[in-house]
Write an enzyme that holds these catalytic residues in place. Sequence first.
Site, PDB file in Angstrom:
ATOM      1  N   ASN A 184       0.508  -1.296   0.322  1.00 57.98           N
ATOM      2  CA  ASN A 184      -0.064   0.016   0.429  1.00 57.98           C
ATOM      3  C   ASN A 184       0.321   1.454  -0.029  1.00 57.98           C
ATOM      4  O   ASN A 184       1.667   1.372   0.703  1.00 57.98           O
ATOM      5  CB  ASN A 184      -0.771  -0.298   1.525  1.00 57.98           C
ATOM      6  CG  ASN A 184      -1.963   1.344   1.556  1.00 57.98           C
ATOM      7  OD1 ASN A 184      -2.026   1.737   0.725  1.00 57.98           O
ATOM      8  ND2 ASN A 184      -2.938   1.030   1.580  1.00 57.98           N
ATOM      9  N   HIS A 185       0.998   2.150  -0.976  1.00 62.86           N
ATOM     10  CA  HIS A 185       1.390   3.544  -0.957  1.00 62.86           C
ATOM     11  C   HIS A 185       1.537   3.728   0.269  1.00 62.86           C
ATOM     12  O   HIS A 185       2.145   4.891  -0.170  1.00 62.86           O
ATOM     13  CB  HIS A 185       1.403   3.913  -2.691  1.00 62.86           C
ATOM     14  CG  HIS A 185       2.562   4.087  -3.632  1.00 62.86           C
ATOM     15  ND1 HIS A 185       3.467   4.754  -2.426  1.00 62.86           N
ATOM     16  CD2 HIS A 185       2.781   4.847  -4.035  1.00 62.86           C
ATOM     17  CE1 HIS A 185       4.711   5.099  -3.063  1.00 62.86           C
ATOM     18  NE2 HIS A 185       4.195   4.940  -4.278  1.00 62.86           N
ATOM     19  N   ALA A 186       0.058   4.624   0.594  1.00 60.05           N
ATOM     20  CA  ALA A 186       0.014   5.308   1.597  1.00 60.05           C
ATOM     21  C   ALA A 186       1.137   4.883   2.514  1.00 60.05           C
ATOM     22  O   ALA A 186       1.181   5.990   3.732  1.00 60.05           O
ATOM     23  CB  ALA A 186      -1.621   4.896   2.435  1.00 60.05           C
TER      24      ALA A 186
END
Length: 208
Positions: A184-186
């Site tokens: 997850n790029h978050a």
Amino acid sequence: MKYLDIDSWNRKQHFEHFRTLADPTFGIVADVEVSKCYQSAKENKQSFFVLYLHACMKAINEIESFKYRIEGDKVAIYDVINTSPTIARADNTFGFSYVEFSEDYKKFENNFLKEKERITNSTDLFPPKYSLGCVHCSAIPWVSFSSHKEPFSGDKDSSVPQLSFAKIKEENNKMLMPVAVNVNHALVDGYDLGQFFEKFQAHLDKIN
């Protein structure tokens, strides 16, 4: 486990931006050299999969962002990351396992073997114990892939990293294994993936 102070996090804007996307996940495939690991497994009559999985989990546990999980509006930081690999059955189905990590290889191997025995002797898909403090992984040893896509639940806050290990290929007298990583790029950036592959390779190279 503790929680991240998001307000003072230098990635606060990145975190908030990627959470607005319908699908904030991204993934890459890169090779690791497993020549020493494969030879060691063969000479010592060990499971090649368990041996490289242990090296992988050492690397995972050395990278803080791989310990982050989105829980509601908070980011939890797990102390230890375990692994949930798929384990095959004789009828070509599989079960999801939950293997507790240990720096000690023998303890990790024993934890894996207990889960393998449980899955072999059941038809359950899911393990009786589970936590977000893990990574999902599977081996696809029938094909040496160069790209890979994981199933997406539709939950954009899903933040458990997903890994897949491909069939070994031989190039220039080296045994290379493609590894797919989806995150997850978050929570995780390209730099972190670079660190993961560097550390994973270092642990593979230390295997005797």
